[in-house]
Design an enzyme around this catalytic site. Structure first.
Site, mmCIF file in Angstrom:
data_model
loop_
_atom_site.group_PDB
_atom_site.id
_atom_site.type_symbol
_atom_site.label_atom_id
_atom_site.label_comp_id
_atom_site.label_asym_id
_atom_site.label_seq_id
_atom_site.Cartn_x
_atom_site.Cartn_y
_atom_site.Cartn_z
ATOM 1 N N SER A 1 0.843 -1.185 0.000
ATOM 2 C CA SER A 1 0.000 0.000 0.000
ATOM 3 C C SER A 1 0.891 1.252 0.000
ATOM 4 O O SER A 1 1.814 1.331 -0.823
ATOM 5 C CB SER A 1 -0.937 -0.038 1.214
ATOM 6 O OG SER A 1 -1.976 0.888 1.068
ATOM 7 N N ARG B 1 -12.344 5.996 8.782
ATOM 8 C CA ARG B 1 -11.895 4.617 8.862
ATOM 9 C C ARG B 1 -12.889 3.674 8.176
ATOM 10 O O ARG B 1 -12.502 2.721 7.507
ATOM 11 C CB ARG B 1 -11.717 4.222 10.327
ATOM 12 C CG ARG B 1 -11.214 2.805 10.547
ATOM 13 C CD ARG B 1 -9.862 2.561 9.933
ATOM 14 N NE ARG B 1 -9.283 1.292 10.345
ATOM 15 C CZ ARG B 1 -8.137 0.805 9.899
ATOM 16 N NH1 ARG B 1 -7.432 1.492 9.014
ATOM 17 N NH2 ARG B 1 -7.673 -0.341 10.320
ATOM 18 N N HIS C 1 -7.641 -5.384 -0.912
ATOM 19 C CA HIS C 1 -6.368 -4.699 -0.692
ATOM 20 C C HIS C 1 -5.661 -5.216 0.565
ATOM 21 O O HIS C 1 -4.448 -5.383 0.588
ATOM 22 C CB HIS C 1 -6.647 -3.197 -0.581
ATOM 23 C CG HIS C 1 -5.423 -2.364 -0.417
ATOM 24 N ND1 HIS C 1 -4.406 -2.353 -1.348
ATOM 25 C CD2 HIS C 1 -5.032 -1.515 0.577
ATOM 26 C CE1 HIS C 1 -3.448 -1.522 -0.942
ATOM 27 N NE2 HIS C 1 -3.807 -1.012 0.220
ATOM 28 N N ASP C 2 -6.441 -5.478 1.597
ATOM 29 C CA ASP C 2 -5.894 -5.945 2.875
ATOM 30 C C ASP C 2 -5.175 -7.283 2.799
ATOM 31 O O ASP C 2 -4.533 -7.673 3.790
ATOM 32 C CB ASP C 2 -7.024 -6.102 3.899
ATOM 33 C CG ASP C 2 -7.034 -4.955 4.898
ATOM 34 O OD1 ASP C 2 -6.165 -4.069 4.802
ATOM 35 O OD2 ASP C 2 -7.925 -4.952 5.767
ATOM 36 N N ASP D 1 -8.161 -6.686 -5.206
ATOM 37 C CA ASP D 1 -7.934 -5.322 -4.711
ATOM 38 C C ASP D 1 -8.643 -4.326 -5.620
ATOM 39 O O ASP D 1 -8.361 -4.259 -6.808
ATOM 40 C CB ASP D 1 -6.421 -5.056 -4.710
ATOM 41 C CG ASP D 1 -6.014 -3.781 -3.994
ATOM 42 O OD1 ASP D 1 -6.855 -2.882 -3.798
ATOM 43 O OD2 ASP D 1 -4.826 -3.689 -3.631
#
Lengths: 357, 357
Positions: A134, A186, A309-310, A276
């Site tokens: 990232s 968040r 993405h994580d 992602d």
């Protein structure tokens, strides 16, 4: 693992021209530096991470894992502007700036330069690799471009210059933060870190696990909503508004030019994550092609995962395997050093060892 | 085109059991109803639309277009809870509810029932079709399930029960609205209505068109951010907080059971949009398969567009063609009427013709 807090008490000039009178940096080191300090790997954390790699890359860094602590020493520096030991966003806001309530622009290049300042103190002449996911991947690429003599490999996972969709997501997150609503920031971010498939599998259309029934009352939530609210709540207690604004802005501005790419002499490994949608794998592949067109020795690997993405943080087995393979790659060509490492105007004036968990 | 404002002054019981003492509905009709009123098509607007189809489906509805005003009369009713002439969210909040500041739960089934109440007044016995995109598509499907005798076709575009990603997006939008920040809600929504490819083409990483340079100041924006802010601003003046909460909640709760699907006797046409990530085309296809498994005569069409979910509103040429093809389809089988139309407890007590632009 040991930790060092550095304090540079000479002025540090940001890319913007703003001058900070001093900066502090927290560094954590895992594994053992060898005698000539040639086995160091610089790791960059993600947006809300800390220098404690072990806290967020458990299962990826360790003896015999992708980041193998039996062979290498892993160094990570908390970002300038972050809030885990380095000069935080809150402090930056207070320091030496001309305008009321203005935050300094901290760029990816600024952060890289803070890291390079530590090399002299640590006695490291060249890293085996610089690695990050990232925004950490952005930093790895920028490091390779700005200080090509200082690393053998560049490894960037789930990272490209932000697309307009990514810029939009960051913009909304910063606007939420302006309204003191870091929880909303968040929660928006969490959507972009995960994949629809993963949400389908984990949450589906189930009612919130606390028992509230979305059909009974206007405010009752589905499980996915309860999950997001929980993620927002725990985040408020662990991160700082100003740090969030500074680092997302640095992400926005990261955008390698062809000239910068041409400076990279390290063997470069770009990793895309199949699910992602914040940094689509296709965009990572396109960037790898652009690197090659610009003469950089580049590989592209796709990490197949439903974690979005994580995945670089959550799908640890696969992430570890991808990194193991990358570290096993022999450098087949020794590229010329194209750029001299410039001595900076900052020196280490204090450093202390910390024992930590 | 003409408009009618209806006022039902008998109690209307919502699916939740809450009773509204009266409701108002605005209806707009385009084209000409034939003598036996057998050429009517019921159109459902999207989340923030009005009954004026011509305002948002220009290029799709008109003489010779997909919704052909030379053949059919198109009827659209502003939703109960919307703010374009029907009993708005604000009014619902005031009316006959027991708890302070509570909004009533209005469901897709409630909205359908309000529409059906108008049939008697309009003299329409059966619609040629019910048609809608997004939440309008949910309404079309629910109409087919709840009142199968009342329509020959069901056409639903970019619509399925919301996925957890969709539920999450709606949840964050409602939370923004709770904080009086309808602009943030709209901006989050806009991301979900568009596609990354479209953003790449339209905005890329260009600085905001007003000339501000994102590299110069912390608050300076890229073009995509300026665009979103503008969309937020214009939305604040045209939509109502409570309406937004009510209709997004109705979207959340839409979820056809197999038993409901089995009630549908209309020929059903589901349309997916190739670049839609709010209602992925794959999810629409899966729903079409589920309809078939439950004995519904169903077609699936994919509208190939880079415009994302919004394509049904923006890619008018393609949308018109898809609808033209669907309306040209002959009904090859006459399915049995499975369910009786139930007479409701509301009657038309006033209706007036309006001349409108």
């Amino acid at each position: 693992m040991f930790e060092i807090d550095f304090k540079f008490v000479e002025p540090f000039e940001l890319e913007s021209g703003e001058i900070l009178s001093s900066i502090e940096l927290r560094v954590t080191i895992y594994g053992k530096l060898n005698a000539d300090k040639s086995n160091a790997v610089l790791v960059f954390h993600a947006l809300t991470g800390s220098s404690r790699i072990g806290d967020w890359w458990e299962g990826v860094m360790g003896d015999g894992l992708g980041l193998d602590t039996s062979k290498y020493a892993f160094v990570c520096v908390n970002y300038l502007g972050s809030c885990y030991g380095s000069t935080s966003g809150k402090l930056l806001k207070k320091k030496g700036l001309n305008y009321k309530n203005q935050l300094p622009l901290v760029t990816v290049r600024d952060i890289i330069r803070t890291n390079v300042h530590l090399l002299e103190f640590l006695g490291i002449k060249k890293f085996k690799a610089v690695v990050g996911g990232s925004v950490g991947g952005m930093l790895a690429m920028q490091f390779g471009a700005d200080f090509p003599e200082l690393t053998e490999k560049v490894v960037a996972i789930g990272a490209t210059p932000l697309s307009p969709m990514g810029l939009a997501l960051n913009h909304l997150q910063r606007q939420a933060v302006e309204n003191n609503d870091i929880e909303m920031a968040r929660k928006i971010a969490m959507l972009s870190y995960k994949s629809p498939t993963q949400f389908n599998q984990r949450f589906g259309r189930k009612p919130n696990r606390n028992g509230e029934n979305p059909k009974k009352h206007h405010k009752n939530r589905f499980d996915i909503a309860g999950y997001l609210d929980y993620q927002g709540e725990i985040f408020r207690n662990r991160f700082e508004l100003e740090s969030y604004r500074i680092i997302t802005k640095a992400m926005d501005l990261f955008d390698l030019t062809d000239e910068q790419i041409q400076q990279i002499s390290a063997k470069t490994h770009l990793v895309g994550i199949s699910s992602d949608w914040l940094f689509p794998s296709k965009d990572v592949l396109d960037l790898a092609k652009r690197f090659r067109r610009n003469g950089v020795d580049t590989t592209f690997t796709e990490l197949i995962s439903e974690d979005g993405h994580d995945a670089f943080l959550s799908d640890t087995g696969k992430m570890s395997n991808v990194l193991r393979e990358i570290f096993a790659t022999e450098d087949t060509e020794k590229t010329e050093r194209k750029k001299h490492f410039q001595i900076n105007n900052l020196k280490v004036v204090s450093g202390r060892n910390c024992v930590a968990a």
